[in-house]
Write a protein that holds these residues in place. Sequence first.
Motif, PDB file in Angstrom:
ATOM      1  N   LYS A 129      -8.476 -11.270  -8.352  1.00 15.61           N
ATOM      2  CA  LYS A 129      -6.902 -11.969  -7.815  1.00 15.61           C
ATOM      3  C   LYS A 129      -7.067 -12.736  -6.875  1.00 15.61           C
ATOM      4  O   LYS A 129      -6.547 -14.054  -7.008  1.00 15.61           O
ATOM      5  CB  LYS A 129      -6.110 -10.777  -7.744  1.00 15.61           C
ATOM      6  CG  LYS A 129      -4.608 -11.134  -7.451  1.00 15.61           C
ATOM      7  CD  LYS A 129      -4.059 -11.699  -8.904  1.00 15.61           C
ATOM      8  CE  LYS A 129      -2.815 -11.992  -8.792  1.00 15.61           C
ATOM      9  NZ  LYS A 129      -2.187 -12.426  -9.881  1.00 15.61           N
ATOM     10  N   ILE A 130      -7.809 -12.205  -6.146  1.00  9.88           N
ATOM     11  CA  ILE A 130      -8.095 -13.378  -4.669  1.00  9.88           C
ATOM     12  C   ILE A 130      -8.701 -14.705  -5.106  1.00  9.88           C
ATOM     13  O   ILE A 130      -8.413 -15.698  -4.445  1.00  9.88           O
ATOM     14  CB  ILE A 130      -8.766 -12.695  -3.796  1.00  9.88           C
ATOM     15  CG1 ILE A 130      -8.353 -11.495  -2.879  1.00  9.88           C
ATOM     16  CG2 ILE A 130      -9.408 -13.595  -2.646  1.00  9.88           C
ATOM     17  CD1 ILE A 130      -8.985 -10.635  -1.985  1.00  9.88           C
ATOM     18  N   THR A 131      -9.634 -14.453  -5.843  1.00 14.10           N
ATOM     19  CA  THR A 131     -10.353 -15.886  -6.617  1.00 14.10           C
ATOM     20  C   THR A 131      -9.346 -16.706  -7.325  1.00 14.10           C
ATOM     21  O   THR A 131      -9.239 -17.800  -7.015  1.00 14.10           O
ATOM     22  CB  THR A 131     -11.605 -15.491  -7.396  1.00 14.10           C
ATOM     23  OG1 THR A 131     -12.474 -14.654  -6.539  1.00 14.10           O
ATOM     24  CG2 THR A 131     -12.369 -16.728  -7.782  1.00 14.10           C
ATOM     25  N   GLU A 132      -8.534 -16.046  -8.179  1.00 12.05           N
ATOM     26  CA  GLU A 132      -7.575 -16.610  -8.768  1.00 12.05           C
ATOM     27  C   GLU A 132      -6.763 -17.525  -7.885  1.00 12.05           C
ATOM     28  O   GLU A 132      -6.204 -18.903  -7.877  1.00 12.05           O
ATOM     29  CB  GLU A 132      -7.033 -15.913  -9.693  1.00 12.05           C
ATOM     30  CG  GLU A 132      -7.574 -15.305 -10.850  1.00 12.05           C
ATOM     31  CD  GLU A 132      -7.007 -14.290 -11.886  1.00 12.05           C
ATOM     32  OE1 GLU A 132      -5.751 -14.096 -11.303  1.00 12.05           O
ATOM     33  OE2 GLU A 132      -7.368 -13.903 -12.775  1.00 12.05           O
ATOM     34  N   PRO A 138      -7.561  -2.129  -7.802  1.00 13.53           N
ATOM     35  CA  PRO A 138      -8.886  -1.369  -7.558  1.00 13.53           C
ATOM     36  C   PRO A 138      -9.608  -2.731  -6.921  1.00 13.53           C
ATOM     37  O   PRO A 138      -9.324  -3.961  -7.250  1.00 13.53           O
ATOM     38  CB  PRO A 138      -9.640  -1.105  -8.840  1.00 13.53           C
ATOM     39  CG  PRO A 138      -8.384  -0.840  -9.698  1.00 13.53           C
ATOM     40  CD  PRO A 138      -7.136  -1.786  -9.207  1.00 13.53           C
ATOM     41  N   LEU A 139     -10.745  -2.513  -6.088  1.00 15.23           N
ATOM     42  CA  LEU A 139     -11.651  -3.433  -5.535  1.00 15.23           C
ATOM     43  C   LEU A 139     -11.912  -4.631  -6.180  1.00 15.23           C
ATOM     44  O   LEU A 139     -11.706  -5.733  -5.872  1.00 15.23           O
ATOM     45  CB  LEU A 139     -12.596  -2.869  -4.984  1.00 15.23           C
ATOM     46  CG  LEU A 139     -13.581  -3.777  -3.929  1.00 15.23           C
ATOM     47  CD1 LEU A 139     -12.534  -4.307  -2.586  1.00 15.23           C
ATOM     48  CD2 LEU A 139     -14.883  -2.991  -3.207  1.00 15.23           C
ATOM     49  N   MET A 153       0.780  -1.234   0.123  1.00 12.38           N
ATOM     50  CA  MET A 153       0.010   0.138  -0.042  1.00 12.38           C
ATOM     51  C   MET A 153       0.829   1.313   0.081  1.00 12.38           C
ATOM     52  O   MET A 153       0.575   2.232  -0.729  1.00 12.38           O
ATOM     53  CB  MET A 153      -1.024  -0.051   1.244  1.00 12.38           C
ATOM     54  CG  MET A 153      -1.962  -0.823   0.893  1.00 12.38           C
ATOM     55  SD  MET A 153      -3.425  -0.817   2.423  1.00 12.38           S
ATOM     56  CE  MET A 153      -2.427  -1.587   3.884  1.00 12.38           C
ATOM     57  N   GLU A 154       1.981   1.078   1.017  1.00  2.89           N
ATOM     58  CA  GLU A 154       2.828   2.553   0.760  1.00  2.89           C
ATOM     59  C   GLU A 154       3.422   2.544  -0.459  1.00  2.89           C
ATOM     60  O   GLU A 154       3.780   3.873  -0.869  1.00  2.89           O
ATOM     61  CB  GLU A 154       4.010   2.258   1.980  1.00  2.89           C
ATOM     62  CG  GLU A 154       3.490   2.360   3.339  1.00  2.89           C
ATOM     63  CD  GLU A 154       4.181   2.141   4.494  1.00  2.89           C
ATOM     64  OE1 GLU A 154       5.206   1.572   4.340  1.00  2.89           O
ATOM     65  OE2 GLU A 154       3.882   2.251   5.816  1.00  2.89           O
TER      66      GLU A 154
END
Length: 57
Positions: A44-47, A37-38, A30-31
């Motif tokens: 990406k999380i699903t993949e 984007p959401l 994050m920094e």
Amino acid sequence: MAYALQDEKANETINYEKMLKMLDRGIDDMEAGRELPLTEAFVKITELRNRRRNAEV
């Protein structure tokens, strides 16, 4: 019995340390501006989740 408790405690410590490392990496990303984007993040999380599930089989 004492060994089982020691093993459980060790596993809890290891899992806690892994979680802290993941949070640190997330904060670093994050920094550095490496955020998705959401909607892209959920894709990406699903993949990644599917890849991990398939690897366990």
